[in-house]
Write an enzyme that holds these catalytic residues in place. Structure first.
Site, PDB file in Angstrom:
ATOM      1  N   GLU A   1      -1.345 -13.864   2.014  1.00  0.00           N
ATOM      2  CA  GLU A   1      -1.602 -14.107   3.616  1.00  0.00           C
ATOM      3  C   GLU A   1      -2.460 -14.743   3.871  1.00  0.00           C
ATOM      4  OE1 GLU A   1      -0.556 -10.342   5.700  1.00  0.00           O
ATOM      5  OE2 GLU A   1       0.898  -9.626   4.394  1.00  0.00           O
TER       6      GLU A   1
ATOM      7  N   GLU B   1      -0.271  -2.140   2.712  1.00  0.00           N
ATOM      8  CA  GLU B   1      -1.329  -1.405   3.081  1.00  0.00           C
ATOM      9  C   GLU B   1      -1.108  -0.086   3.205  1.00  0.00           C
ATOM     10  OE1 GLU B   1      -1.433  -3.100   7.300  1.00  0.00           O
ATOM     11  OE2 GLU B   1      -1.641  -5.297   6.522  1.00  0.00           O
TER      12      GLU B   1
END
Ligand code: 9MR
Length: 319
Positions: free
Chosen positions: A241, A133
């Site tokens: 994910e 991220e």
């Protein structure tokens, strides 16, 4: 006469791809939970147990216990393992947070952290989320996220992290992992340009991880094409994910849509050779956190660990 093995679990259907789940140590004493992990999946990852502040809450004091237990469990069940994650703007221990602005010291602790963790698990991890991220979450999402690392070390921290990890564990595939990059959009365009630059500069980046936390009905139409364009750069791609949440309370209609969405996401990966696999972020609603208020029931198995219709749909397409 030989009776061929009955293929009834997800992993039996996925010979060419990693079909993985995040595993939480909250489930370690839950026999049913652990049984499903070993039966259904050929790959695992720790949901939280390899994050920096979890492994090393104070400098030099490591607690490997839960991560080791999960990695060993996976090995015993013939599963591969993804490492998650060396550098994330969350779950950074206080001792490192205090080094905001102190470039030389922060550089040193980041380097030591990656060296220790990659070294500890060397040979047991087939792929690492080296950075997680790092792109900005706000629209247009095409800038580097402001974080301890980007502020203090500059964009070079990413390249440096890849080089450090590669030097320690040259056999591990090294990934950049993010969300909001599943579609062809500003954020994935920015990532595309970044990885292209790193590849040209010889940075050991091997893969792109697309998190894929979707709301029902929002699996992007361009997912497959996007996976394809990254793979054309010579990179592996993984969905890392996946889950599909809907607005609570659920209904048959929502469950049907969720089934289609799971199938769509898995299919996009199956259709691209360099998409190495799909990891779901937990598989049962029992241990699943709600991070989007009012939404939930996002996993493939119910709270009482019964497979939802999406499991059968995914098995069918994996065949
Ligand atoms: O699922 C994880 C949750 O249990 C943790 O409290 C949280 C903070 O560490 O992280 C969650 O996992 C995140 C993952 O590490 C990175 N992408 C987003 C995931 C879901 O929030």
């Amino acid at each position: 006469m030989l009776i061929s093995k009955i293929e009834c679990h997800l992993r039996d259907h996925a010979k060419q791809k990693y079909i993985g789940t995040a595993i939480t140590s909250l489930g370690l004493n839950d026999a049913k939970y652990m049984e499903i992990v070993g039966q259904e999946f050929n790959s695992g990852t720790t949901e939280n147990e390899m994050k920096w502040s979890v492994l090393e809450s104070s400098k030099g004091v490591y607690n490997w216990t839960n991560a080791d237990i999960l990695v060993d469990y996976a090995r015993k069940h013939n599963m591969s393992f993804r490492g998650h994650t060396f550098l994330w703007h969350r779950r950074v221990p206080d001792y490192a947070m205090k080094l905001d602005g102190n470039k030389s010291e922060l550089n040193k602790v980041v380097h030591d952290h990656i060296k220790s963790v990659a070294g500890h698990f060397k040979g047991k991890i087939y792929a690492w989320d080296v950075v997680n991220e790092v792109l900005n979450e706000n629209d247009p999402g095409d800038k580097l996220r402001d974080s301890l690392f980007s502020r203090t070390l500059g964009v070079e921290f990413i390249e440096q992290a890849f080089r450090t990890a590669h030097a320690v564990d040259p056999n591990a595939k090294l990934y950049i992992n993010d969300y909001g990059i599943e579609a062809i959009n500003n954020k994935s365009d920015a990532l595309y340009a970044m990885v292209k630059g790193w590849l040209a500069a010889g940075v050991p980046v091997h893969g792109v991880g697309m998190q894929a936390h979707f709301r029902e009905g929002s699996v992007p139409a361009s997912l497959q094409e996007n996976i394809q364009r990254f793979s054309h750069l010579g990179l592996d791609v993984a969905i890392t994910e996946l889950n599909i949440r809907y607005k609570l309370p659920g209904s048959q209609e929502k469950i049907n849509k969720q089934t289609q969405d799971y199938a769509h996401a898995f299919q996009a990966c199956m259709n691209v050779e360099r998409c190495v696999g799909v990891t779901v972020w937990g598989f049962t609603d029992k241990y699943s956190n709600i991070f989007d208020k009012g939404y939930g029931e996002q996993q493939l198995w119910t709270v009482d660990c019964k497979p939802k219709p999406a499991v059968a749909a995914v098995k069918k397409l994996l065949k």
